[in-house]
Design a protein around this motif. Structure first.
Motif, PDB file in Angstrom:
ATOM      1  N   ALA A 178      -1.790   6.225   3.170  1.00  0.00           N
ATOM      2  CA  ALA A 178      -0.624   5.360   3.392  1.00  0.00           C
ATOM      3  C   ALA A 178       0.249   5.911   4.519  1.00  0.00           C
ATOM      4  O   ALA A 178       0.750   5.145   5.355  1.00  0.00           O
ATOM      5  N   ALA A 179       0.434   7.225   4.552  1.00  0.00           N
ATOM      6  CA  ALA A 179       1.216   7.831   5.644  1.00  0.00           C
ATOM      7  C   ALA A 179       0.526   7.567   6.986  1.00  0.00           C
ATOM      8  O   ALA A 179       1.184   7.255   7.986  1.00  0.00           O
ATOM      9  N   TRP A 180      -0.807   7.666   7.003  1.00  0.00           N
ATOM     10  CA  TRP A 180      -1.573   7.376   8.216  1.00  0.00           C
ATOM     11  C   TRP A 180      -1.386   5.920   8.643  1.00  0.00           C
ATOM     12  O   TRP A 180      -1.192   5.627   9.832  1.00  0.00           O
ATOM     13  N   VAL A 181      -1.450   5.008   7.685  1.00  0.00           N
ATOM     14  CA  VAL A 181      -1.292   3.584   7.981  1.00  0.00           C
ATOM     15  C   VAL A 181       0.094   3.310   8.566  1.00  0.00           C
ATOM     16  O   VAL A 181       0.232   2.607   9.572  1.00  0.00           O
TER      17      VAL A 181
ATOM     18  N   PHE B  79       0.829  -1.199   0.000  1.00  0.00           N
ATOM     19  CA  PHE B  79       0.000   0.000   0.000  1.00  0.00           C
ATOM     20  C   PHE B  79       0.869   1.257   0.000  1.00  0.00           C
ATOM     21  O   PHE B  79       0.594   2.222  -0.725  1.00  0.00           O
ATOM     22  N   THR B  80       1.935   1.238   0.786  1.00  0.00           N
ATOM     23  CA  THR B  80       2.844   2.388   0.842  1.00  0.00           C
ATOM     24  C   THR B  80       3.562   2.581  -0.484  1.00  0.00           C
ATOM     25  O   THR B  80       3.665   3.715  -0.986  1.00  0.00           O
TER      26      THR B  80
ATOM     27  N   LEU C 198      -8.160   1.627   9.643  1.00  0.00           N
ATOM     28  CA  LEU C 198      -9.025   2.755   9.314  1.00  0.00           C
ATOM     29  C   LEU C 198      -8.485   3.524   8.104  1.00  0.00           C
ATOM     30  O   LEU C 198      -9.247   3.925   7.228  1.00  0.00           O
ATOM     31  N   GLY C 199      -7.167   3.718   8.053  1.00  0.00           N
ATOM     32  CA  GLY C 199      -6.569   4.392   6.903  1.00  0.00           C
ATOM     33  C   GLY C 199      -6.861   3.662   5.606  1.00  0.00           C
ATOM     34  O   GLY C 199      -7.174   4.274   4.579  1.00  0.00           O
ATOM     35  N   TRP C 200      -6.792   2.345   5.633  1.00  0.00           N
ATOM     36  CA  TRP C 200      -7.084   1.513   4.457  1.00  0.00           C
ATOM     37  C   TRP C 200      -8.561   1.618   4.081  1.00  0.00           C
ATOM     38  O   TRP C 200      -8.915   1.753   2.911  1.00  0.00           O
ATOM     39  N   LEU C 201      -9.437   1.589   5.089  1.00  0.00           N
ATOM     40  CA  LEU C 201     -10.871   1.657   4.830  1.00  0.00           C
ATOM     41  C   LEU C 201     -11.278   3.011   4.252  1.00  0.00           C
ATOM     42  O   LEU C 201     -12.084   3.080   3.322  1.00  0.00           O
ATOM     43  N   VAL C 202     -10.710   4.085   4.797  1.00  0.00           N
ATOM     44  CA  VAL C 202     -10.979   5.420   4.254  1.00  0.00           C
ATOM     45  C   VAL C 202     -10.531   5.476   2.799  1.00  0.00           C
ATOM     46  O   VAL C 202     -11.223   6.023   1.940  1.00  0.00           O
TER      47      VAL C 202
END
Length: 194
Positions: free
Chosen positions: A152-155, A124-125, A177-181
């Motif tokens: 990705a930065a959030w994850v 993802f990153t 949550l980052g992925w879901l958003v």
């Protein structure tokens, strides 16, 4: 197929909430999501299928749709970003195929689960970086690349930094949550097929 990403997010949330409520002693604030699908946990196999495999496959469908939306002349980084997003979705599904083992958290099955989680995070990153580079030369892809980079930065921060200030289970949920958003936003921001 743009509906598949948001549906993946809804299925994942419903599985975590539903199975978490059914598992005696399970605390959403203290226990990791993966515990719901662990070997030896009541309903573990069902959660692995509904919480990781199905959302991962739905996300993969959404990523295939995203790749098909890319123009034939799309820059290489944009196409690589799409492929890395597909790999991230497959890795997410793999977390359910390789569940933790509560009796031996250090065994090979648990290591495979951890490897699938790390592959999801890294893919993802890498996708976010590639999309960012590719979006500069591809009309209509900047909004999606910005969303991907932010999520990705959030994850990454959730996975490696937030656990310093909060329980690991909460940091893990923030990473998800980052992925879901991203799954919800990507369906709206990806350009239409040309």
């Amino acid at each position: 197929m743009a509906w598949a990403g948001p549906l993946a997010a809804v299925v994942f949330i419903a599985a975590v909430v539903g199975f978490g409520a059914q598992l005696q002693g399970y605390d959403q604030m203290r226990h990791p999501v993966s515990l719901l699908g662990a070997r030896g946990v009541p309903g573990g196999t069902a959660f692995s299928l509904l919480g990781f495999v199905l959302p991962g496959l739905l996300a993969a469908i959404a990523m295939l749709d995203l790749i098909l939306r890319m123009p034939v002349s799309a820059p290489r980084p944009l196409r690589v970003g799409g492929q890395m997003l597909l790999l991230a979705a497959i890795a997410f599904a793999a977390m359910g195929l390789f569940p933790l083992d509560v009796d031996d958290i250090e065994n090979r099955a648990s290591q495979f689960h951890a490897s699938a989680w790390l592959l999801w995070l890294l893919a993802f990153t890498a996708a976010a970086i590639a999309l960012r580079f590719g979006a500069g030369k591809a009309v209509g892809w900047r909004a999606l690349s910005t969303l991907t980079l932010v999520c990705a930065a959030w994850v990454v921060c959730s996975a490696f930094l937030f656990e310093i200030a909060m329980p690991v289970a909460m940091a893990q949920r923030l990473a998800f949550l980052g992925w879901l958003v991203w799954l919800l936003g990507a369906a709206r921001l990806a350009p239409l097929r040309r």
